[in-house]
Design a protein around this motif. Sequence first.
Motif, PDB file in Angstrom:
ATOM      1  N   LEU A  11      -9.910  50.742  93.265  1.00  0.00           N
ATOM      2  CA  LEU A  11      -9.721  49.303  91.899  1.00  0.00           C
ATOM      3  C   LEU A  11      -8.295  48.778  93.076  1.00  0.00           C
ATOM      4  O   LEU A  11      -7.625  48.847  93.167  1.00  0.00           O
ATOM      5  N   ILE A  12      -8.791  47.024  93.644  1.00  0.00           N
ATOM      6  CA  ILE A  12      -8.398  46.467  94.571  1.00  0.00           C
ATOM      7  C   ILE A  12      -7.869  45.509  93.456  1.00  0.00           C
ATOM      8  O   ILE A  12      -9.214  44.770  93.027  1.00  0.00           O
ATOM      9  N   ILE A  13      -6.896  45.197  93.555  1.00  0.00           N
ATOM     10  CA  ILE A  13      -6.799  43.828  92.506  1.00  0.00           C
ATOM     11  C   ILE A  13      -6.118  42.830  93.424  1.00  0.00           C
ATOM     12  O   ILE A  13      -4.543  43.062  93.655  1.00  0.00           O
ATOM     13  N   ALA A  39      -4.266  33.546  92.129  1.00  0.00           N
ATOM     14  CA  ALA A  39      -3.853  32.375  92.679  1.00  0.00           C
ATOM     15  C   ALA A  39      -3.710  32.003  94.676  1.00  0.00           C
ATOM     16  O   ALA A  39      -4.090  30.930  94.106  1.00  0.00           O
ATOM     17  N   ASN A  40      -4.070  33.209  94.805  1.00  0.00           N
ATOM     18  CA  ASN A  40      -3.763  33.122  96.377  1.00  0.00           C
ATOM     19  C   ASN A  40      -4.803  33.939  96.650  1.00  0.00           C
ATOM     20  O   ASN A  40      -5.354  33.667  97.840  1.00  0.00           O
ATOM     21  N   LEU A  41      -5.434  34.753  95.939  1.00  0.00           N
ATOM     22  CA  LEU A  41      -6.205  35.954  96.173  1.00  0.00           C
ATOM     23  C   LEU A  41      -6.043  36.336  98.079  1.00  0.00           C
ATOM     24  O   LEU A  41      -6.685  37.019  98.808  1.00  0.00           O
ATOM     25  N   GLU A  42      -5.118  36.768  97.843  1.00  0.00           N
ATOM     26  CA  GLU A  42      -4.112  37.328  99.118  1.00  0.00           C
ATOM     27  C   GLU A  42      -3.901  38.703  98.877  1.00  0.00           C
ATOM     28  O   GLU A  42      -3.573  39.604  99.646  1.00  0.00           O
ATOM     29  N   THR A  43      -2.816  38.136  97.476  1.00  0.00           N
ATOM     30  CA  THR A  43      -1.771  38.847  97.384  1.00  0.00           C
ATOM     31  C   THR A  43      -1.785  40.643  96.298  1.00  0.00           C
ATOM     32  O   THR A  43      -3.415  39.796  95.681  1.00  0.00           O
ATOM     33  N   ASN A  44      -2.599  41.470  96.599  1.00  0.00           N
ATOM     34  CA  ASN A  44      -2.877  42.546  96.357  1.00  0.00           C
ATOM     35  C   ASN A  44      -1.935  43.738  96.037  1.00  0.00           C
ATOM     36  O   ASN A  44      -1.671  43.622  96.513  1.00  0.00           O
ATOM     37  N   VAL A  45      -3.212  44.740  94.566  1.00  0.00           N
ATOM     38  CA  VAL A  45      -1.823  46.020  95.401  1.00  0.00           C
ATOM     39  C   VAL A  45      -3.683  47.291  94.811  1.00  0.00           C
ATOM     40  O   VAL A  45      -4.939  46.684  94.139  1.00  0.00           O
ATOM     41  N   ILE A  46      -3.728  48.171  95.030  1.00  0.00           N
ATOM     42  CA  ILE A  46      -4.827  48.987  95.158  1.00  0.00           C
ATOM     43  C   ILE A  46      -3.933  50.181  94.558  1.00  0.00           C
ATOM     44  O   ILE A  46      -3.321  50.906  94.167  1.00  0.00           O
ATOM     45  N   TYR A  47      -5.722  50.517  93.071  1.00  0.00           N
ATOM     46  CA  TYR A  47      -5.130  51.745  91.945  1.00  0.00           C
ATOM     47  C   TYR A  47      -6.077  52.349  93.012  1.00  0.00           C
ATOM     48  O   TYR A  47      -7.031  52.408  93.027  1.00  0.00           O
ATOM     49  N   TYR A  48      -5.932  54.199  92.374  1.00  0.00           N
ATOM     50  CA  TYR A  48      -6.714  55.832  93.252  1.00  0.00           C
ATOM     51  C   TYR A  48      -6.350  56.309  91.933  1.00  0.00           C
ATOM     52  O   TYR A  48      -4.794  56.810  91.333  1.00  0.00           O
ATOM     53  N   LYS A  49      -7.999  57.542  91.846  1.00  0.00           N
ATOM     54  CA  LYS A  49      -7.732  57.597  90.478  1.00  0.00           C
ATOM     55  C   LYS A  49      -7.692  59.035  91.477  1.00  0.00           C
ATOM     56  O   LYS A  49      -8.350  59.756  91.872  1.00  0.00           O
ATOM     57  N   HIS A  50      -7.181  59.721  90.590  1.00  0.00           N
ATOM     58  CA  HIS A  50      -6.744  61.460  91.082  1.00  0.00           C
ATOM     59  C   HIS A  50      -7.458  62.664  89.822  1.00  0.00           C
ATOM     60  O   HIS A  50      -8.374  61.823  89.790  1.00  0.00           O
ATOM     61  N   PRO A  51      -8.080  63.935  90.587  1.00  0.00           N
ATOM     62  CA  PRO A  51      -8.930  64.563  90.249  1.00  0.00           C
ATOM     63  C   PRO A  51      -8.836  65.128  88.643  1.00  0.00           C
ATOM     64  O   PRO A  51      -9.279  64.990  88.382  1.00  0.00           O
ATOM     65  N   ASP A  52      -7.031  64.823  88.105  1.00  0.00           N
ATOM     66  CA  ASP A  52      -6.606  65.295  86.977  1.00  0.00           C
ATOM     67  C   ASP A  52      -6.688  64.441  86.268  1.00  0.00           C
ATOM     68  O   ASP A  52      -6.337  64.175  85.260  1.00  0.00           O
ATOM     69  N   PHE A  59       3.279  39.180  88.956  1.00  0.00           N
ATOM     70  CA  PHE A  59       1.399  40.231  89.356  1.00  0.00           C
ATOM     71  C   PHE A  59       0.662  41.460  88.820  1.00  0.00           C
ATOM     72  O   PHE A  59       0.214  41.501  88.367  1.00  0.00           O
ATOM     73  N   TYR A  60       2.256  41.706  89.420  1.00  0.00           N
ATOM     74  CA  TYR A  60       1.744  43.436  89.011  1.00  0.00           C
ATOM     75  C   TYR A  60       2.123  43.992  87.714  1.00  0.00           C
ATOM     76  O   TYR A  60       1.462  45.328  87.232  1.00  0.00           O
TER      77      TYR A  60
END
Length: 358
Positions: free
Chosen positions: A225-227, A231-244, A273-274
Amino acid sequence: MQPFNVEIFDRDFNLIQHYNVGAIDYKYDYLSPMENSVLIAYNPDVSKGDYIRIKNNTDSYFGYISAIAVNEAEQGFSEIKFKPFISLFDQAILFDTTLQGSQTTLEQMIANYITEYWISNGDADQNIYGLEVQTISSTSGWGFHITSDQKGLNKAIINFMTSIIKRSLTKYQVGIYAEPDFSNKKIVLSIGKKAQDTFYIEADLPNVIQKSIIVNESTQDINKLIIYDQANLETNVIYYKHPDGSYDTIDTDRITPVIYGITSVAVAEGESFYDTAEDAADKQFDVDSYSNLIELTVQNEDALVMPDALTIGQLVSVTSNGTAYASILTGVERSDVTKLTFGTIRLDLTKIIKGGLM
């Protein structure tokens, strides 16, 4: 199977009828409560809403009468249909969203709402006479991402059964267990985790008469998931899901192939933001644990699986073909054999629509 005693009480715990029947078939699904039925001699004093208990030396079923039908094939008999007691909580409540993540435990929150709506309600007719609640475990840090119906009010009208009771079991293994005490005119609800230890089952052994194992196709769900910050559509964070089933911003031990999603969040004044992005990730990946459907049929007195000793909410590890599947007991069917249902997936379309389980 031994004959059963059928006892019917009114809502003030007065005995209305006592009857003996032979073997009966009984189905119980915590995630989608269903009607069962029993045939008894006709009694005009038996009414819809009365309590019913069916028991013998090994089994005990408790609920309330949901319908009565005169049996046309058996003159002088009635077909009594009944639902499990917890079906009475399939009602709307006004939920305080700030309770999520607060110091109030999940078990106490459930007990408080049952007390408010069904024990100490201002409408005396809504209260269930003799109902008592007790908590048997403490689960903190809980949350279901229920948001306010109107921003700033921190209130939401929700279905207590669907949004709280079912999800408490599937996400936190917290169940509601009703035990009638007719001699003392009370019904005790135990709220919490009954069994903490995982029970291990070898599904390939010959004592398992039938088995079916369906595992959720996690590769079809978003696992990245890319979030962005609106406000600027530049700052972002990416979340990754794991097998567990866990998820975070660490790009290792991920589910593949990649199925990604992109979203943006508006950051409220005074928030980061975070933190806002983390809330969005929680909502995206907030799914029930044990997203599988495992059905095992064994003899009622099976000494290895021990179906009599298992309880709803029991954590299990079912091994088949060398693979171990973590799951949770959510349903039981009893007749001349016992079928145990584990996990949160349901294939019956009517159950999916009613319970929103998939």
